[in-house]
Design a protein around this motif. Structure first.
Motif, PDB file in Angstrom:
ATOM      1  N   ASP A  50      -6.531   0.803  21.213  1.00 13.46           N
ATOM      2  CA  ASP A  50      -6.286  -0.265  20.242  1.00 13.46           C
ATOM      3  C   ASP A  50      -7.529  -0.496  19.390  1.00 13.46           C
ATOM      4  O   ASP A  50      -8.211  -1.511  19.507  1.00 13.46           O
ATOM      5  N   LYS A  51      -7.822   0.488  18.522  1.00 14.06           N
ATOM      6  CA  LYS A  51      -8.970   0.363  17.627  1.00 14.06           C
ATOM      7  C   LYS A  51      -8.727   1.210  16.385  1.00 14.06           C
ATOM      8  O   LYS A  51      -8.077   2.255  16.455  1.00 14.06           O
ATOM      9  N   PRO A  52      -9.240   0.767  15.253  1.00  7.98           N
ATOM     10  CA  PRO A  52      -8.931   1.440  13.981  1.00  7.98           C
ATOM     11  C   PRO A  52      -9.775   2.682  13.759  1.00  7.98           C
ATOM     12  O   PRO A  52     -10.827   2.880  14.381  1.00  7.98           O
ATOM     13  N   ASP A  53      -9.325   3.525  12.829  1.00 15.28           N
ATOM     14  CA  ASP A  53     -10.074   4.717  12.448  1.00 15.28           C
ATOM     15  C   ASP A  53     -11.421   4.345  11.838  1.00 15.28           C
ATOM     16  O   ASP A  53     -11.508   3.424  11.007  1.00 15.28           O
ATOM     17  N   GLU A  54     -12.441   5.117  12.212  1.00 15.94           N
ATOM     18  CA  GLU A  54     -13.784   4.796  11.702  1.00 15.94           C
ATOM     19  C   GLU A  54     -13.868   4.938  10.187  1.00 15.94           C
ATOM     20  O   GLU A  54     -14.588   4.188   9.529  1.00 15.94           O
ATOM     21  N   ASN A  55     -13.131   5.882   9.618  1.00 14.53           N
ATOM     22  CA  ASN A  55     -13.184   6.060   8.167  1.00 14.53           C
ATOM     23  C   ASN A  55     -12.556   4.881   7.437  1.00 14.53           C
ATOM     24  O   ASN A  55     -13.049   4.443   6.389  1.00 14.53           O
ATOM     25  N   LEU A  56     -11.466   4.324   7.990  1.00 12.42           N
ATOM     26  CA  LEU A  56     -10.830   3.169   7.374  1.00 12.42           C
ATOM     27  C   LEU A  56     -11.779   1.981   7.379  1.00 12.42           C
ATOM     28  O   LEU A  56     -11.917   1.272   6.363  1.00 12.42           O
ATOM     29  N   VAL A  57     -12.458   1.767   8.493  1.00 12.26           N
ATOM     30  CA  VAL A  57     -13.456   0.693   8.575  1.00 12.26           C
ATOM     31  C   VAL A  57     -14.544   0.911   7.533  1.00 12.26           C
ATOM     32  O   VAL A  57     -14.958  -0.020   6.829  1.00 12.26           O
ATOM     33  N   TYR A 138      -1.908   4.186   3.745  1.00  9.43           N
ATOM     34  CA  TYR A 138      -2.750   4.816   4.757  1.00  9.43           C
ATOM     35  C   TYR A 138      -1.900   5.629   5.718  1.00  9.43           C
ATOM     36  O   TYR A 138      -0.823   5.198   6.139  1.00  9.43           O
ATOM     37  N   ASP A 139      -2.397   6.813   6.074  1.00  8.22           N
ATOM     38  CA  ASP A 139      -1.677   7.725   6.955  1.00  8.22           C
ATOM     39  C   ASP A 139      -2.674   8.344   7.917  1.00  8.22           C
ATOM     40  O   ASP A 139      -3.536   9.123   7.514  1.00  8.22           O
ATOM     41  N   SER A 140      -2.546   8.002   9.185  1.00  9.45           N
ATOM     42  CA  SER A 140      -3.392   8.593  10.207  1.00  9.45           C
ATOM     43  C   SER A 140      -2.521   9.418  11.148  1.00  9.45           C
ATOM     44  O   SER A 140      -1.973   8.903  12.115  1.00  9.45           O
ATOM     45  N   GLY A 141      -2.354  10.705  10.840  1.00  9.77           N
ATOM     46  CA  GLY A 141      -1.661  11.609  11.729  1.00  9.77           C
ATOM     47  C   GLY A 141      -0.191  11.835  11.478  1.00  9.77           C
ATOM     48  O   GLY A 141       0.463  12.523  12.266  1.00  9.77           O
ATOM     49  N   ALA A 163       0.323   1.792  -6.243  1.00  3.78           N
ATOM     50  CA  ALA A 163       0.043   1.027  -7.459  1.00  3.78           C
ATOM     51  C   ALA A 163      -0.970   1.747  -8.339  1.00  3.78           C
ATOM     52  O   ALA A 163      -1.799   2.522  -7.845  1.00  3.78           O
ATOM     53  N   PRO A 164      -0.947   1.515  -9.643  1.00  4.65           N
ATOM     54  CA  PRO A 164      -2.016   2.008 -10.506  1.00  4.65           C
ATOM     55  C   PRO A 164      -3.371   1.486  -9.993  1.00  4.65           C
ATOM     56  O   PRO A 164      -3.491   0.313  -9.623  1.00  4.65           O
ATOM     57  N   ASP A 165      -4.355   2.365  -9.932  1.00  2.00           N
ATOM     58  CA  ASP A 165      -5.674   2.082  -9.351  1.00  2.00           C
ATOM     59  C   ASP A 165      -5.612   1.867  -7.840  1.00  2.00           C
ATOM     60  O   ASP A 165      -6.617   1.493  -7.221  1.00  2.00           O
ATOM     61  N   GLY A 166      -4.440   2.098  -7.226  1.00  2.00           N
ATOM     62  CA  GLY A 166      -4.324   1.994  -5.777  1.00  2.00           C
ATOM     63  C   GLY A 166      -4.934   3.201  -5.089  1.00  2.00           C
ATOM     64  O   GLY A 166      -5.171   4.249  -5.698  1.00  2.00           O
ATOM     65  N   HIS A 167      -5.176   3.054  -3.786  1.00  2.00           N
ATOM     66  CA  HIS A 167      -5.803   4.105  -2.999  1.00  2.00           C
ATOM     67  C   HIS A 167      -4.833   4.684  -1.972  1.00  2.00           C
ATOM     68  O   HIS A 167      -4.028   3.957  -1.389  1.00  2.00           O
ATOM     69  N   PHE A 168      -4.953   5.978  -1.765  1.00  2.00           N
ATOM     70  CA  PHE A 168      -4.236   6.683  -0.708  1.00  2.00           C
ATOM     71  C   PHE A 168      -5.271   7.313   0.201  1.00  2.00           C
ATOM     72  O   PHE A 168      -6.216   7.966  -0.265  1.00  2.00           O
ATOM     73  N   ALA A 169      -5.131   7.115   1.506  1.00  2.00           N
ATOM     74  CA  ALA A 169      -6.081   7.669   2.466  1.00  2.00           C
ATOM     75  C   ALA A 169      -5.322   8.277   3.630  1.00  2.00           C
ATOM     76  O   ALA A 169      -4.268   7.774   4.030  1.00  2.00           O
ATOM     77  N   LEU A 170      -5.859   9.368   4.169  1.00  4.44           N
ATOM     78  CA  LEU A 170      -5.203   9.987   5.310  1.00  4.44           C
ATOM     79  C   LEU A 170      -6.205  10.636   6.233  1.00  4.44           C
ATOM     80  O   LEU A 170      -7.356  10.914   5.863  1.00  4.44           O
ATOM     81  N   ALA A 171      -5.741  10.848   7.470  1.00  4.13           N
ATOM     82  CA  ALA A 171      -6.462  11.639   8.460  1.00  4.13           C
ATOM     83  C   ALA A 171      -5.504  12.719   8.939  1.00  4.13           C
ATOM     84  O   ALA A 171      -4.362  12.420   9.296  1.00  4.13           O
ATOM     85  N   CYS A 172      -5.938  13.977   8.912  1.00  4.10           N
ATOM     86  CA  CYS A 172      -5.056  15.083   9.303  1.00  4.10           C
ATOM     87  C   CYS A 172      -5.873  16.207   9.927  1.00  4.10           C
ATOM     88  O   CYS A 172      -7.105  16.239   9.809  1.00  4.10           O
ATOM     89  N   PHE A 173      -5.175  17.146  10.574  1.00  6.75           N
ATOM     90  CA  PHE A 173      -5.816  18.208  11.328  1.00  6.75           C
ATOM     91  C   PHE A 173      -6.710  19.091  10.461  1.00  6.75           C
ATOM     92  O   PHE A 173      -6.334  19.479   9.347  1.00  6.75           O
ATOM     93  N   MET A 219     -13.780  13.389  10.097  1.00  5.02           N
ATOM     94  CA  MET A 219     -13.913  12.131  10.814  1.00  5.02           C
ATOM     95  C   MET A 219     -15.097  12.243  11.773  1.00  5.02           C
ATOM     96  O   MET A 219     -15.343  13.291  12.362  1.00  5.02           O
ATOM     97  N   GLN A 220     -15.826  11.173  11.923  1.00  5.18           N
ATOM     98  CA  GLN A 220     -16.959  11.163  12.843  1.00  5.18           C
ATOM     99  C   GLN A 220     -16.460  10.992  14.281  1.00  5.18           C
ATOM    100  O   GLN A 220     -15.556  10.198  14.539  1.00  5.18           O
ATOM    101  N   ASP A 221     -17.063  11.734  15.201  1.00  2.96           N
ATOM    102  CA  ASP A 221     -16.779  11.512  16.613  1.00  2.96           C
ATOM    103  C   ASP A 221     -17.309  10.139  17.024  1.00  2.96           C
ATOM    104  O   ASP A 221     -18.432   9.769  16.673  1.00  2.96           O
ATOM    105  N   GLU A 222     -16.484   9.413  17.739  1.00  7.40           N
ATOM    106  CA  GLU A 222     -16.885   8.098  18.242  1.00  7.40           C
ATOM    107  C   GLU A 222     -16.830   8.120  19.767  1.00  7.40           C
ATOM    108  O   GLU A 222     -15.883   8.646  20.352  1.00  7.40           O
TER     109      GLU A 222
END
Length: 245
Positions: A50-57, A138-141, A163-173, A219-222
């Motif tokens: 139960d913790k968020p992706d380091e890149n999203l943070v 946001y898409d993680s996996g 949205a215009p000027d909106g952001h898309f982020a993902l984590a993938c293999f 992604m950084q190893d945590e």
């Protein structure tokens, strides 16, 4: 003799069928497969934590992404959706698994945050129950579990919902790490996803070339005791949709 194809959707469904039971991992019929996956919450699955992706943070802490409306695709037990809600976003989150949604709801109540969880196929819900525009998608996996032809549906969702000027982020293999490195054509010969598709930076840039790249890195190893999730077998990417002048 079956001659039924008359639309792009018909072609996509035909290609879905080539993967047999593996199609259950991305279509509405996936509930049983993913429910079994999420039923045992004690399994040593890294992203069950139960913790968020380091890149999203990092995106939020550096001001690369700010508040607004967010959509979490394939949210699972809700770890990133809850984090976004805690940071002030109005969050919609979608997953195919009722078990994952129940788990995410429990976490949200415990954390005292509000997330609009929706169980179902994001491609079908986009524009209705998942009504954009979203400032962050946001898409993680989720993306790396789609077969090649379903990238069409995915890009269509982004086009309709970001949205215009909106952001898309993902984590993938990462290619060379987790996931299969078969070519797109080879997947249709094997009719298997092999646990997911690996990507290179070049392939991600090509697929999402209609968006402006902000950052693309591993992604950084945590460590286990970190408050953030991080595994270096994943790419993390942040893109922005340019506003229309």
């Amino acid at each position: 003799m079956d001659r039924h194809i008359r639309s792009v959707d018909d072609v996509l469904r035909l290609l879905d069928g080539m993967f047999g039971q593996e199609a259950d991992r991305w279509t509405t019929g996936a509930a049983d497969w993913w429910d079994e996956f999420y039923t045992d919450r004690s399994k040593p699955v890294p992203f069950f934590a139960d913790k968020p992706d380091e890149n999203l943070v990092s995106y939020l802490d550096r001001g690369l992404v700010t508040g607004g409306r967010a959509l979490d695709l394939g949210c699972g037990p809700g770890r990133n959706a809850l984090y976004l809600a805690e940071r002030g976003f109005e969050v919609d989150a979608v997953d195919l698994s009722p078990s994952a949604m129940a788990w995410a709801g429990e976490r949200a109540r415990k954390a005292g945050v509000t997330v609009n969880f929706r169980c179902g196929d994001a491609f079908r819900l986009a524009g209705t129950e998942l009504a954009g525009p979203y400032d962050l998608i946001y898409d993680s996996g989720c993306f790396h579990h789609l077969p090649p032809h379903r990238r069409i549906s995915y890009l269509s969702l982004l086009d309709r919902s970001l949205a215009p000027d909106g952001h898309f982020a993902l984590a993938c293999f990462v290619a060379g790490g987790m996931g299969s490195e078969l070519s797109d054509a080879e997947f249709y010969g094997s009719a298997r996803l092999h646990g997911g598709l690996a990507y290179t930076p070049e392939s991600l840039r090509r697929i999402f070339s209609d968006l402006t790249e902000i950052e693309l890195r591993r992604m950084q190893d945590e460590p286990t005791d970190s408050p953030w999730f991080g595994e270096s077998f994943l790419w993390t990417a942040l893109f922005r949709r340019q506003s229309v002048l």
